[in-house]
Design an enzyme around this catalytic site. Structure first.
Site, PDB file in Angstrom:
ATOM      1  N   SER A 152       0.802  -1.226   0.000  1.00  0.00           N
ATOM      2  CA  SER A 152       0.000   0.000   0.000  1.00  0.00           C
ATOM      3  C   SER A 152       0.834   1.275   0.000  1.00  0.00           C
ATOM      4  CB  SER A 152      -0.977   0.001   1.186  1.00  0.00           C
ATOM      5  OG  SER A 152      -0.292  -0.106   2.409  1.00  0.00           O
ATOM      6  N   VAL A 167      -0.624  -9.626   7.960  1.00  0.00           N
ATOM      7  CA  VAL A 167       0.234 -10.806   7.751  1.00  0.00           C
ATOM      8  C   VAL A 167       0.641 -11.477   9.058  1.00  0.00           C
ATOM      9  CG1 VAL A 167       1.143 -10.026   5.516  1.00  0.00           C
ATOM     10  CG2 VAL A 167       2.397  -9.472   7.633  1.00  0.00           C
ATOM     11  N   SER A 212      16.870  -6.285   6.115  1.00  0.00           N
ATOM     12  CA  SER A 212      17.400  -4.934   6.366  1.00  0.00           C
ATOM     13  C   SER A 212      18.868  -5.061   6.726  1.00  0.00           C
ATOM     14  CB  SER A 212      16.663  -4.260   7.525  1.00  0.00           C
ATOM     15  OG  SER A 212      17.334  -3.062   7.893  1.00  0.00           O
ATOM     16  N   TYR A 268      13.380  -4.970  15.967  1.00  0.00           N
ATOM     17  CA  TYR A 268      13.423  -4.918  14.496  1.00  0.00           C
ATOM     18  C   TYR A 268      14.654  -5.677  13.964  1.00  0.00           C
ATOM     19  CZ  TYR A 268      13.333  -2.689   9.844  1.00  0.00           C
ATOM     20  OH  TYR A 268      13.299  -2.442   8.491  1.00  0.00           O
ATOM     21  N   LYS A 299      14.669  -8.963  11.535  1.00  0.00           N
ATOM     22  CA  LYS A 299      15.287  -8.986  10.204  1.00  0.00           C
ATOM     23  C   LYS A 299      16.430 -10.003  10.122  1.00  0.00           C
ATOM     24  CE  LYS A 299      12.591  -5.954   8.244  1.00  0.00           C
ATOM     25  NZ  LYS A 299      11.675  -6.364   7.176  1.00  0.00           N
ATOM     26  N   ILE A 325      16.350   3.894   3.222  1.00  0.00           N
ATOM     27  CA  ILE A 325      15.536   4.164   2.037  1.00  0.00           C
ATOM     28  C   ILE A 325      14.534   5.266   2.371  1.00  0.00           C
ATOM     29  CG2 ILE A 325      14.020   3.142   0.289  1.00  0.00           C
ATOM     30  CD1 ILE A 325      16.834   1.825   0.445  1.00  0.00           C
TER      31      ILE A 325
HETATM   32  P1  NAP Z   1       6.290   1.620   5.132  1.00  0.00           P
HETATM   33  O1  NAP Z   1       6.349   2.785   4.217  1.00  0.00           O
HETATM   34  O2  NAP Z   1       5.996   1.829   6.575  1.00  0.00           O
HETATM   35  O3  NAP Z   1       5.242   0.552   4.538  1.00  0.00           O
HETATM   36  C1  NAP Z   1       4.986  -0.640   5.222  1.00  0.00           C
HETATM   37  C2  NAP Z   1       3.966  -1.447   4.436  1.00  0.00           C
HETATM   38  O4  NAP Z   1       3.689  -2.638   5.189  1.00  0.00           O
HETATM   39  C3  NAP Z   1       2.669  -0.721   4.241  1.00  0.00           C
HETATM   40  O5  NAP Z   1       2.161  -1.042   2.960  1.00  0.00           O
HETATM   41  C4  NAP Z   1       1.753  -1.310   5.313  1.00  0.00           C
HETATM   42  O6  NAP Z   1       0.413  -1.253   4.863  1.00  0.00           O
HETATM   43  C5  NAP Z   1       2.273  -2.745   5.368  1.00  0.00           C
HETATM   44  N1  NAP Z   1       2.026  -3.384   6.648  1.00  0.00           N
HETATM   45  C6  NAP Z   1       2.416  -2.992   7.877  1.00  0.00           C
HETATM   46  N2  NAP Z   1       1.987  -3.855   8.806  1.00  0.00           N
HETATM   47  C7  NAP Z   1       1.296  -4.826   8.139  1.00  0.00           C
HETATM   48  C8  NAP Z   1       0.612  -5.989   8.545  1.00  0.00           C
HETATM   49  N3  NAP Z   1       0.536  -6.358   9.835  1.00  0.00           N
HETATM   50  N4  NAP Z   1       0.028  -6.758   7.592  1.00  0.00           N
HETATM   51  C9  NAP Z   1       0.093  -6.412   6.297  1.00  0.00           C
HETATM   52  N5  NAP Z   1       0.725  -5.309   5.853  1.00  0.00           N
HETATM   53  C10 NAP Z   1       1.321  -4.532   6.773  1.00  0.00           C
HETATM   54  O7  NAP Z   1       7.647   0.791   5.085  1.00  0.00           O
HETATM   55  P2  NAP Z   1       8.788   0.722   3.959  1.00  0.00           P
HETATM   56  O8  NAP Z   1       9.848   1.677   4.326  1.00  0.00           O
HETATM   57  O9  NAP Z   1       8.199   0.742   2.604  1.00  0.00           O
HETATM   58  O10 NAP Z   1       9.369  -0.731   4.296  1.00  0.00           O
HETATM   59  C11 NAP Z   1       9.013  -1.883   3.552  1.00  0.00           C
HETATM   60  C12 NAP Z   1       9.907  -3.016   4.002  1.00  0.00           C
HETATM   61  O11 NAP Z   1      11.270  -2.662   3.821  1.00  0.00           O
HETATM   62  C13 NAP Z   1       9.748  -3.382   5.481  1.00  0.00           C
HETATM   63  O12 NAP Z   1       9.861  -4.783   5.646  1.00  0.00           O
HETATM   64  C14 NAP Z   1      10.919  -2.685   6.123  1.00  0.00           C
HETATM   65  O13 NAP Z   1      11.302  -3.297   7.328  1.00  0.00           O
HETATM   66  C15 NAP Z   1      11.966  -2.826   5.050  1.00  0.00           C
HETATM   67  N6  NAP Z   1      13.052  -1.855   5.125  1.00  0.00           N
HETATM   68  C16 NAP Z   1      12.810  -0.530   4.995  1.00  0.00           C
HETATM   69  C17 NAP Z   1      13.877   0.352   5.092  1.00  0.00           C
HETATM   70  C18 NAP Z   1      13.710   1.839   4.952  1.00  0.00           C
HETATM   71  O14 NAP Z   1      14.701   2.580   5.140  1.00  0.00           O
HETATM   72  N7  NAP Z   1      12.540   2.349   4.642  1.00  0.00           N
HETATM   73  C19 NAP Z   1      15.172  -0.130   5.309  1.00  0.00           C
HETATM   74  C20 NAP Z   1      15.357  -1.486   5.431  1.00  0.00           C
HETATM   75  C21 NAP Z   1      14.294  -2.355   5.326  1.00  0.00           C
HETATM   76  P3  NAP Z   1      -0.873  -1.127   5.815  1.00  0.00           P
HETATM   77  O15 NAP Z   1      -0.564  -0.068   6.821  1.00  0.00           O
HETATM   78  O16 NAP Z   1      -1.962  -0.764   4.860  1.00  0.00           O
HETATM   79  O17 NAP Z   1      -1.051  -2.475   6.403  1.00  0.00           O
END
Ligand code: NAP
Length: 249
Positions: free
Chosen positions: A16, A64, A142, A155, A159, A188
Protein backbone atom coordinates in the site's frame (compact mmCIF):
# COMPACT_ATOMS: atom_id res chain seq x y z
CA UNK A 1 -10.22 -8.09 -10.00
CA UNK A 2 -9.27 -6.80 -13.42
CA UNK A 3 -7.81 -8.84 -16.30
CA UNK A 4 -7.05 -12.49 -17.06
CA UNK A 5 -5.43 -15.57 -15.45
CA UNK A 6 -2.84 -16.00 -18.21
CA UNK A 7 0.17 -14.09 -16.85
CA UNK A 8 2.63 -14.77 -14.02
CA UNK A 9 1.33 -13.62 -10.66
CA UNK A 10 3.29 -11.99 -7.82
CA UNK A 11 1.85 -11.83 -4.29
CA UNK A 12 3.32 -8.66 -2.74
CA UNK A 13 2.80 -7.84 0.93
CA UNK A 14 2.94 -4.30 2.28
CA UNK A 15 1.99 -3.04 -1.17
CA UNK A 16 0.00 0.00 0.00
CA UNK A 17 2.95 2.40 0.28
CA UNK A 18 6.71 2.85 0.26
CA UNK A 19 8.91 0.05 -0.98
CA UNK A 20 6.02 -2.40 -1.50
CA UNK A 21 4.18 0.07 -3.68
CA UNK A 22 7.32 0.63 -5.77
CA UNK A 23 7.76 -3.14 -6.12
CA UNK A 24 4.15 -3.46 -7.31
CA UNK A 25 4.66 -0.66 -9.79
CA UNK A 26 7.89 -2.14 -11.16
CA UNK A 27 6.44 -5.65 -11.50
CA UNK A 28 3.31 -4.28 -13.17
CA UNK A 29 5.49 -2.49 -15.71
CA UNK A 30 7.24 -5.83 -16.36
CA UNK A 31 3.90 -7.47 -17.11
CA UNK A 32 3.33 -9.39 -13.88
CA UNK A 33 -0.19 -9.84 -12.58
CA UNK A 34 -0.40 -8.81 -8.97
CA UNK A 35 -2.06 -9.81 -5.73
CA UNK A 36 -1.59 -6.76 -3.50
CA UNK A 37 -1.67 -7.29 0.26
CA UNK A 38 -1.84 -4.86 3.20
CA UNK A 39 -4.25 -4.02 6.03
CA UNK A 40 -5.78 -0.87 4.45
CA UNK A 41 -8.00 -2.03 1.61
CA UNK A 42 -8.95 1.47 0.45
CA UNK A 43 -5.29 2.43 0.02
CA UNK A 44 -4.59 -0.82 -1.83
CA UNK A 45 -7.47 -0.06 -4.19
CA UNK A 46 -5.97 3.36 -4.89
CA UNK A 47 -2.55 1.77 -5.59
CA UNK A 48 -4.16 -0.80 -7.88
CA UNK A 49 -5.85 1.95 -9.87
CA UNK A 50 -2.47 3.58 -10.61
CA UNK A 51 -0.60 0.47 -11.78
CA UNK A 52 0.29 0.35 -15.45
CA UNK A 53 1.04 -2.85 -17.38
CA UNK A 54 -0.32 -5.54 -15.05
CA UNK A 55 -2.69 -7.92 -16.88
CA UNK A 56 -4.68 -8.40 -13.67
CA UNK A 57 -4.59 -6.96 -10.16
CA UNK A 58 -6.38 -8.11 -7.00
CA UNK A 59 -6.33 -6.50 -3.56
CA UNK A 60 -6.36 -8.49 -0.32
CA UNK A 61 -6.87 -6.78 3.03
CA UNK A 62 -4.80 -8.88 5.41
CA UNK A 63 -2.74 -8.57 8.56
CA UNK A 64 0.23 -10.81 7.75
CA UNK A 65 0.77 -11.38 11.46
CA UNK A 66 -2.52 -13.27 11.60
CA UNK A 67 -2.11 -16.80 10.24
CA UNK A 68 -5.80 -17.24 9.41
CA UNK A 69 -5.91 -13.99 7.44
CA UNK A 70 -2.85 -15.06 5.46
CA UNK A 71 -4.45 -18.43 4.67
CA UNK A 72 -7.55 -16.65 3.37
CA UNK A 73 -5.60 -14.07 1.34
CA UNK A 74 -3.44 -16.70 -0.36
CA UNK A 75 -6.49 -18.83 -1.16
CA UNK A 76 -8.28 -15.81 -2.65
CA UNK A 77 -5.24 -14.87 -4.74
CA UNK A 78 -4.89 -18.42 -6.09
CA UNK A 79 -8.60 -18.52 -6.87
CA UNK A 80 -8.33 -15.23 -8.80
CA UNK A 81 -5.01 -15.73 -10.58
CA UNK A 82 -4.76 -19.52 -10.94
CA UNK A 83 -1.39 -19.75 -9.19
CA UNK A 84 1.25 -17.66 -7.40
CA UNK A 85 4.59 -17.57 -9.21
CA UNK A 86 6.37 -15.10 -6.93
CA UNK A 87 5.99 -14.15 -3.28
CA UNK A 88 7.49 -10.87 -2.06
CA UNK A 89 7.43 -10.61 1.74
CA UNK A 90 7.80 -6.88 2.18
CA UNK A 91 5.30 -5.93 4.94
CA UNK A 92 7.17 -4.65 7.96
CA UNK A 93 6.97 -2.29 10.92
CA UNK A 94 9.20 -0.65 13.50
CA UNK A 95 8.46 0.09 17.15
CA UNK A 96 11.73 1.53 18.42
CA UNK A 97 12.93 1.70 22.01
CA UNK A 98 16.12 0.99 23.87
CA UNK A 99 16.12 -2.66 24.92
CA UNK A 100 15.92 -1.95 28.65
CA UNK A 101 12.82 0.19 28.07
CA UNK A 102 11.22 -1.96 25.39
CA UNK A 103 7.82 -3.26 26.38
CA UNK A 104 7.06 -6.93 25.69
CA UNK A 105 4.21 -5.79 23.41
CA UNK A 106 6.68 -3.79 21.27
CA UNK A 107 8.95 -6.82 21.00
CA UNK A 108 6.10 -9.18 20.23
CA UNK A 109 4.37 -6.97 17.65
CA UNK A 110 7.46 -6.34 15.54
CA UNK A 111 8.46 -10.00 15.60
CA UNK A 112 4.90 -11.04 14.77
CA UNK A 113 4.54 -8.84 11.69
CA UNK A 114 8.09 -8.96 10.34
CA UNK A 115 9.13 -12.54 11.08
CA UNK A 116 5.96 -14.54 11.84
CA UNK A 117 4.22 -12.78 8.93
CA UNK A 118 6.99 -13.82 6.54
CA UNK A 119 6.80 -17.40 7.83
CA UNK A 120 2.99 -17.50 7.50
CA UNK A 121 3.12 -16.33 3.88
CA UNK A 122 5.89 -18.78 2.94
CA UNK A 123 4.05 -21.61 4.71
CA UNK A 124 0.95 -20.97 2.61
CA UNK A 125 2.63 -20.33 -0.73
CA UNK A 126 5.61 -22.74 -0.69
CA UNK A 127 3.62 -26.02 -0.94
CA UNK A 128 1.87 -24.65 -4.02
CA UNK A 129 5.19 -23.62 -5.59
CA UNK A 130 6.66 -27.05 -4.76
CA UNK A 131 3.76 -28.72 -6.58
CA UNK A 132 4.25 -26.33 -9.52
CA UNK A 133 8.00 -27.15 -9.40
CA UNK A 134 8.74 -23.47 -9.87
CA UNK A 135 8.52 -20.26 -7.93
CA UNK A 136 10.44 -17.32 -6.55
CA UNK A 137 10.37 -15.98 -3.00
CA UNK A 138 12.00 -12.68 -2.04
CA UNK A 139 12.01 -11.54 1.57
CA UNK A 140 12.73 -7.92 2.46
CA UNK A 141 15.27 -7.92 5.31
CA UNK A 142 17.40 -4.93 6.37
CA UNK A 143 21.06 -4.04 6.84
CA UNK A 144 20.31 -3.69 10.56
CA UNK A 145 19.60 -7.43 10.64
CA UNK A 146 23.28 -7.78 9.73
CA UNK A 147 24.82 -4.83 11.63
CA UNK A 148 22.46 -4.22 14.57
CA UNK A 149 21.16 -0.76 15.46
CA UNK A 150 20.74 0.82 18.88
CA UNK A 151 17.07 1.30 19.73
CA UNK A 152 15.88 -1.38 17.32
CA UNK A 153 16.58 -4.71 19.06
CA UNK A 154 13.14 -6.03 18.13
CA UNK A 155 13.42 -4.92 14.50
CA UNK A 156 17.05 -6.14 14.16
CA UNK A 157 16.12 -9.52 15.63
CA UNK A 158 13.17 -9.81 13.26
CA UNK A 159 15.29 -8.99 10.20
CA UNK A 160 18.15 -11.28 11.27
CA UNK A 161 15.45 -13.93 11.64
CA UNK A 162 14.21 -13.20 8.13
CA UNK A 163 17.74 -13.78 6.81
CA UNK A 164 18.01 -17.14 8.60
CA UNK A 165 14.54 -18.10 7.42
CA UNK A 166 15.55 -17.20 3.85
CA UNK A 167 18.60 -19.46 3.91
CA UNK A 168 16.85 -22.43 5.53
CA UNK A 169 13.90 -22.18 3.14
CA UNK A 170 16.23 -21.84 0.15
CA UNK A 171 17.86 -25.15 1.10
CA UNK A 172 14.49 -26.87 1.60
CA UNK A 173 12.90 -25.69 -1.65
CA UNK A 174 15.85 -25.76 -4.07
CA UNK A 175 15.24 -29.30 -5.29
CA UNK A 176 11.68 -28.30 -6.27
CA UNK A 177 12.83 -25.46 -8.53
CA UNK A 178 11.94 -22.70 -6.06
CA UNK A 179 14.48 -20.00 -5.24
CA UNK A 180 14.42 -18.00 -2.00
CA UNK A 181 16.47 -14.84 -1.55
CA UNK A 182 16.45 -11.70 0.57
CA UNK A 183 17.01 -8.05 -0.25
CA UNK A 184 18.56 -6.05 2.57
CA UNK A 185 17.84 -2.34 2.10
CA UNK A 186 19.91 0.29 3.85
CA UNK A 187 18.39 3.71 4.50
CA UNK A 188 15.54 4.16 2.04
CA UNK A 189 13.40 7.30 1.68
CA UNK A 190 9.89 6.14 2.65
CA UNK A 191 7.29 7.01 5.26
CA UNK A 192 9.15 4.67 7.63
CA UNK A 193 12.13 7.08 7.54
CA UNK A 194 10.24 10.33 6.82
CA UNK A 195 10.02 11.43 10.46
CA UNK A 196 13.75 11.31 11.10
CA UNK A 197 15.34 14.66 12.02
CA UNK A 198 17.63 16.31 9.44
CA UNK A 199 20.63 15.71 11.70
CA UNK A 200 19.94 11.95 11.70
CA UNK A 201 19.66 11.94 7.89
CA UNK A 202 22.98 13.81 7.57
CA UNK A 203 24.58 11.34 9.95
CA UNK A 204 23.17 8.43 7.93
CA UNK A 205 24.54 9.81 4.66
CA UNK A 206 27.97 9.91 6.29
CA UNK A 207 27.80 6.11 6.68
CA UNK A 208 26.83 5.49 3.04
CA UNK A 209 29.69 5.21 0.50
CA UNK A 210 27.34 6.30 -2.32
CA UNK A 211 26.43 9.36 -0.18
CA UNK A 212 22.68 9.30 -0.69
CA UNK A 213 19.65 7.59 0.76
CA UNK A 214 18.16 4.89 -1.41
CA UNK A 215 14.79 5.12 -3.13
CA UNK A 216 11.97 2.58 -3.10
CA UNK A 217 12.67 2.15 -6.82
CA UNK A 218 16.27 1.10 -6.04
CA UNK A 219 14.90 -1.73 -3.87
CA UNK A 220 12.21 -2.63 -6.41
CA UNK A 221 14.90 -3.06 -9.09
CA UNK A 222 16.72 -5.61 -6.89
CA UNK A 223 13.49 -7.52 -6.30
CA UNK A 224 12.72 -7.49 -10.03
CA UNK A 225 16.18 -8.92 -10.72
CA UNK A 226 15.69 -11.76 -8.24
CA UNK A 227 12.33 -12.57 -9.85
CA UNK A 228 13.77 -12.49 -13.37
CA UNK A 229 15.12 -15.32 -15.50
CA UNK A 230 18.55 -13.74 -15.07
CA UNK A 231 18.53 -14.83 -11.40
CA UNK A 232 17.55 -18.46 -12.00
CA UNK A 233 20.85 -19.75 -10.50
CA UNK A 234 20.72 -17.49 -7.42
CA UNK A 235 19.25 -18.83 -4.16
CA UNK A 236 19.82 -18.39 -0.44
CA UNK A 237 21.46 -15.02 -0.98
CA UNK A 238 21.09 -11.63 0.65
CA UNK A 239 21.34 -8.84 -1.91
CA UNK A 240 22.23 -5.62 -0.13
CA UNK A 241 20.65 -2.48 -1.57
CA UNK A 242 22.37 -0.02 0.72
CA UNK A 243 24.72 2.29 -1.19
CA UNK A 244 27.65 0.20 0.03
CA UNK A 245 26.98 0.42 3.80
CA UNK A 246 27.62 -3.28 4.35
CA UNK A 247 30.42 -4.95 2.40
CA UNK A 248 31.05 -8.60 3.11
CA UNK A 249 33.95 -10.73 1.95
P1 NAP B 1 6.29 1.62 5.13
O1 NAP B 1 6.35 2.79 4.22
O2 NAP B 1 6.00 1.83 6.58
O3 NAP B 1 5.24 0.55 4.54
C1 NAP B 1 4.99 -0.64 5.22
C2 NAP B 1 3.97 -1.45 4.44
O4 NAP B 1 3.69 -2.64 5.19
C3 NAP B 1 2.67 -0.72 4.24
O5 NAP B 1 2.16 -1.04 2.96
C4 NAP B 1 1.75 -1.31 5.31
O6 NAP B 1 0.41 -1.25 4.86
C5 NAP B 1 2.27 -2.75 5.37
N1 NAP B 1 2.03 -3.38 6.65
C6 NAP B 1 2.42 -2.99 7.88
N2 NAP B 1 1.99 -3.86 8.81
C7 NAP B 1 1.30 -4.83 8.14
C8 NAP B 1 0.61 -5.99 8.55
N3 NAP B 1 0.54 -6.36 9.83
N4 NAP B 1 0.03 -6.76 7.59
C9 NAP B 1 0.09 -6.41 6.30
N5 NAP B 1 0.73 -5.31 5.85
C10 NAP B 1 1.32 -4.53 6.77
O7 NAP B 1 7.65 0.79 5.09
P2 NAP B 1 8.79 0.72 3.96
O8 NAP B 1 9.85 1.68 4.33
O9 NAP B 1 8.20 0.74 2.60
O10 NAP B 1 9.37 -0.73 4.30
C11 NAP B 1 9.01 -1.88 3.55
C12 NAP B 1 9.91 -3.02 4.00
O11 NAP B 1 11.27 -2.66 3.82
C13 NAP B 1 9.75 -3.38 5.48
O12 NAP B 1 9.86 -4.78 5.65
C14 NAP B 1 10.92 -2.68 6.12
O13 NAP B 1 11.30 -3.30 7.33
C15 NAP B 1 11.97 -2.83 5.05
N6 NAP B 1 13.05 -1.86 5.13
C16 NAP B 1 12.81 -0.53 5.00
C17 NAP B 1 13.88 0.35 5.09
C18 NAP B 1 13.71 1.84 4.95
O14 NAP B 1 14.70 2.58 5.14
N7 NAP B 1 12.54 2.35 4.64
C19 NAP B 1 15.17 -0.13 5.31
C20 NAP B 1 15.36 -1.49 5.43
C21 NAP B 1 14.29 -2.36 5.33
P3 NAP B 1 -0.87 -1.13 5.82
O15 NAP B 1 -0.56 -0.07 6.82
O16 NAP B 1 -1.96 -0.76 4.86
O17 NAP B 1 -1.05 -2.47 6.40
Amino acid sequence: MTGSKDSRCAFVTGASQGIGRAIASRLAAEGWSLALVARRSEVLAEVASTLKGAPSVTCHACDVGDADQVTAAVAAAVEAHGQIDALVNNAGITQDALLVRMKPEQWEKVLRVNLDGTYYCIREVAPRMMRQRSGRIVNIASVVGQMGNAGQANYCASKAGVIGLTKATARELASRGVTVNAVAPGFIETEMTADLPESAVTQMKGQIPLQRLGTPEDVAACVAFLLSDAASYVTGQVLNCDGGMVMRG
